[in-house]
Design a protein around this motif. Structure first.
Motif, short mmCIF file in Angstrom:
data_model
loop_
_atom_site.label_atom_id
_atom_site.label_comp_id
_atom_site.label_asym_id
_atom_site.label_seq_id
_atom_site.Cartn_x
_atom_site.Cartn_y
_atom_site.Cartn_z
N SER A 265 0.92 -0.96 0.05
CA SER A 265 -0.07 0.00 -0.11
C SER A 265 0.76 1.20 0.05
O SER A 265 1.61 1.53 1.02
CB SER A 265 -0.90 0.00 1.01
N SER A 266 0.88 2.01 -1.11
CA SER A 266 1.73 3.10 -1.37
C SER A 266 1.08 3.83 -2.46
O SER A 266 0.08 3.66 -3.06
CB SER A 266 3.14 2.76 -1.73
N ILE A 267 1.81 5.14 -2.51
CA ILE A 267 1.58 5.71 -3.92
C ILE A 267 2.65 5.43 -4.81
O ILE A 267 3.95 5.63 -4.35
CB ILE A 267 1.56 7.32 -3.66
N TYR A 268 2.33 5.26 -5.99
CA TYR A 268 3.38 4.84 -6.95
C TYR A 268 3.29 5.93 -8.00
O TYR A 268 2.22 6.32 -8.44
CB TYR A 268 3.00 3.39 -7.75
N LEU A 269 4.44 6.46 -8.49
CA LEU A 269 4.50 7.65 -9.44
C LEU A 269 5.42 7.19 -10.59
O LEU A 269 6.54 6.76 -10.28
CB LEU A 269 5.00 8.97 -8.52
N CYS A 270 5.23 7.66 -11.57
CA CYS A 270 6.22 7.60 -12.77
C CYS A 270 6.77 9.04 -12.96
O CYS A 270 6.14 10.07 -12.74
CB CYS A 270 5.54 7.06 -14.02
N SER A 271 8.04 9.05 -13.58
CA SER A 271 8.67 10.49 -13.84
C SER A 271 9.43 10.15 -15.01
O SER A 271 9.96 9.30 -15.43
CB SER A 271 9.49 10.59 -12.44
N VAL A 272 9.55 11.45 -15.64
CA VAL A 272 10.68 11.51 -16.81
C VAL A 272 11.28 12.89 -16.35
O VAL A 272 11.02 13.73 -15.88
CB VAL A 272 9.65 11.70 -18.12
N GLU A 273 12.48 12.90 -17.30
CA GLU A 273 13.39 14.05 -17.23
C GLU A 273 12.98 14.96 -18.51
O GLU A 273 12.82 14.46 -19.28
CB GLU A 273 14.86 13.88 -17.34
N GLY A 274 12.85 16.15 -17.94
CA GLY A 274 11.99 17.17 -18.85
C GLY A 274 12.94 17.84 -19.84
O GLY A 274 12.66 18.64 -20.55
N GLY A 275 14.22 17.07 -19.76
CA GLY A 275 15.16 17.87 -20.80
C GLY A 275 15.95 18.88 -20.03
O GLY A 275 15.84 19.33 -18.87
N GLN A 276 17.14 19.33 -20.68
CA GLN A 276 18.04 20.14 -19.89
C GLN A 276 17.52 21.65 -19.15
O GLN A 276 16.97 22.11 -19.85
CB GLN A 276 19.38 20.48 -20.82
N GLY A 277 17.62 21.55 -17.78
CA GLY A 277 17.11 22.63 -17.20
C GLY A 277 15.65 22.54 -16.97
O GLY A 277 15.07 23.66 -16.38
N TYR A 278 15.04 21.39 -17.47
CA TYR A 278 13.44 21.29 -17.03
C TYR A 278 13.21 20.68 -15.73
O TYR A 278 12.08 20.54 -15.40
CB TYR A 278 12.70 20.95 -18.25
N GLY A 279 14.01 19.99 -15.28
CA GLY A 279 13.77 19.21 -14.20
C GLY A 279 13.07 18.04 -14.50
O GLY A 279 12.65 17.63 -15.67
N TYR A 280 12.65 17.26 -13.45
CA TYR A 280 11.89 15.90 -13.56
C TYR A 280 10.29 16.30 -13.44
O TYR A 280 9.91 16.95 -12.48
CB TYR A 280 12.31 15.01 -12.62
N THR A 281 9.60 15.68 -14.42
CA THR A 281 8.25 16.01 -14.27
C THR A 281 7.82 14.59 -13.75
O THR A 281 8.02 13.38 -14.12
CB THR A 281 7.54 15.97 -15.68
N PHE A 282 6.54 14.38 -12.83
CA PHE A 282 6.05 13.38 -11.97
C PHE A 282 4.32 13.00 -12.55
O PHE A 282 3.77 14.19 -12.86
CB PHE A 282 5.98 13.62 -10.68
N GLY A 283 3.90 12.06 -12.76
CA GLY A 283 2.54 11.68 -13.18
C GLY A 283 1.84 12.34 -11.66
O GLY A 283 2.50 12.45 -10.52
N SER A 284 0.40 12.06 -11.61
CA SER A 284 -0.20 12.25 -10.76
C SER A 284 -0.12 11.35 -9.47
O SER A 284 -0.90 11.49 -8.44
CB SER A 284 -1.58 12.88 -11.11
N GLY A 285 0.24 10.15 -9.88
CA GLY A 285 0.32 9.05 -8.78
C GLY A 285 -0.77 8.20 -8.82
O GLY A 285 -1.88 8.63 -9.30
N THR A 286 -0.49 7.03 -8.24
CA THR A 286 -1.47 5.90 -8.02
C THR A 286 -1.40 5.47 -6.73
O THR A 286 -0.53 5.14 -6.15
CB THR A 286 -1.18 4.60 -9.06
N ARG A 287 -2.64 5.73 -5.96
CA ARG A 287 -2.63 5.44 -4.44
C ARG A 287 -3.37 4.14 -4.26
O ARG A 287 -4.34 3.94 -4.87
CB ARG A 287 -3.58 6.79 -3.96
N LEU A 288 -2.62 3.29 -3.95
CA LEU A 288 -2.78 1.81 -4.03
C LEU A 288 -3.18 1.55 -2.59
O LEU A 288 -2.17 1.65 -1.63
CB LEU A 288 -1.74 0.84 -4.68
N THR A 289 -4.18 0.89 -2.29
CA THR A 289 -4.51 0.43 -1.03
C THR A 289 -4.74 -1.26 -1.11
O THR A 289 -5.45 -1.75 -1.82
CB THR A 289 -5.75 0.76 -0.30
N VAL A 290 -4.16 -2.02 -0.34
CA VAL A 290 -4.31 -3.47 -0.68
C VAL A 290 -4.81 -3.82 0.80
O VAL A 290 -4.29 -3.86 2.02
CB VAL A 290 -2.88 -4.25 -0.62
N VAL A 291 -5.82 -4.70 0.65
CA VAL A 291 -6.50 -5.15 1.56
C VAL A 291 -6.53 -6.67 1.74
O VAL A 291 -6.30 -7.38 0.96
CB VAL A 291 -8.08 -4.68 1.77
#
Lengths: 109, 114
Positions: B88-114
């Motif tokens: 149970s966590s938030i899982y996020l993907c990310s890409v590098e936005g190019g020189q000087g743009y930093g890393y961009t993240f997806g909005s995340g997947t909030r997973l709960t395991v019961v």
């Protein structure tokens, strides 16, 4: 190796300045970043600084970098209630980002 | 900078099942990154996904538990396999936005395991 440390909590009065501090250990870091995470949301890139810079200003945000001491800070001027969030500093090593634990900023009226 | 569409945004899953998370980027990127954010914790890199080669996993993460696909330069999936409540966590993907743009993240997947 990479090790990024931040203080965990900061409480600030609305209208005051907030200063969030971060230390890192990787002297080969090229870029250092500040991200903001609001409750239930993903990470938003606030600003970044290249390792050969001392300071960067972007509207209400000022980033200071002391490369000798491996210390990074983020100053938010005129803090507003919308600034309440978790702030992460991160350093870029050879290919990946290493994050601090995050500083929870609470803005009180 | 790149825009990432990540889905699902949240899910509640039974233990022992698997969930596949998708990330679509609006531009071609060489590397895509998958992170885990456990409750109240910082982000930990799971693996780096390159198109046309096997993903590179960080210490403590294995392919059998977190298989990754990268069929092209704009898309990647992460599967969380044989889930337990500890996943149970938030899982996020990310890409590098190019020189000087930093890393961009997806909005995340909030997973709960019961």
């Amino acid at each position: 190796g990479e090790d990024v440390e931040q203080s965990l909590f900061l409480s600030v009065r609305e209208g005051d300045s907030s200063v969030i501090n971060c230390t890192y250990t990787d002297s080969s870091s090229t870029y250092l970043y500040w991200y903001k995470q609001e409750p239930g949301a993903g990470l938003q890139l606030l600003t970044y600084i290249f390792s050969n810079m001392d300071m960067k200003q972007d509207q209400r945000l000022t980033v200071l970098l002391n490369k000798k001491d491996k210390h990074l800070s983020l100053r938010i001027a005129d803090t507003q209630t919308g600034d309440s969030a978790i702030y992460f500093c991160a350093e870029k090593g050879d290919y990946k980002l290493s994050f601090g634990a995050g500083t929870t900023v609470t803005v009180r009226a | 900078s790149a825009v990432i569409s990540q889905k699902p945004s949240r899910d509640i899953c039974q233990r022992g099942t698997s969930l596949t998370i998708q990330c679509q980027v609006d531009s071609q990127v060489t590397m895509m990154f998958w992170y885990r954010q456990q409750p109240g914790q910082s982000l930990t890199l799971i693996a780096t996904a390159n198109q046309g080669s096997e993903a590179t996993y960080e210490s403590g993460f294995v392919i059998d538990k977190f298989p990754i696909s990268r069929p092209n330069l704009t898309f990647s999936t992460l599967t969380v396999s044989n889930m337990s409540p500890e996943d149970s966590s938030i899982y996020l993907c990310s890409v590098e936005g190019g020189q000087g743009y930093g890393y961009t993240f997806g909005s995340g997947t909030r997973l709960t395991v019961v």
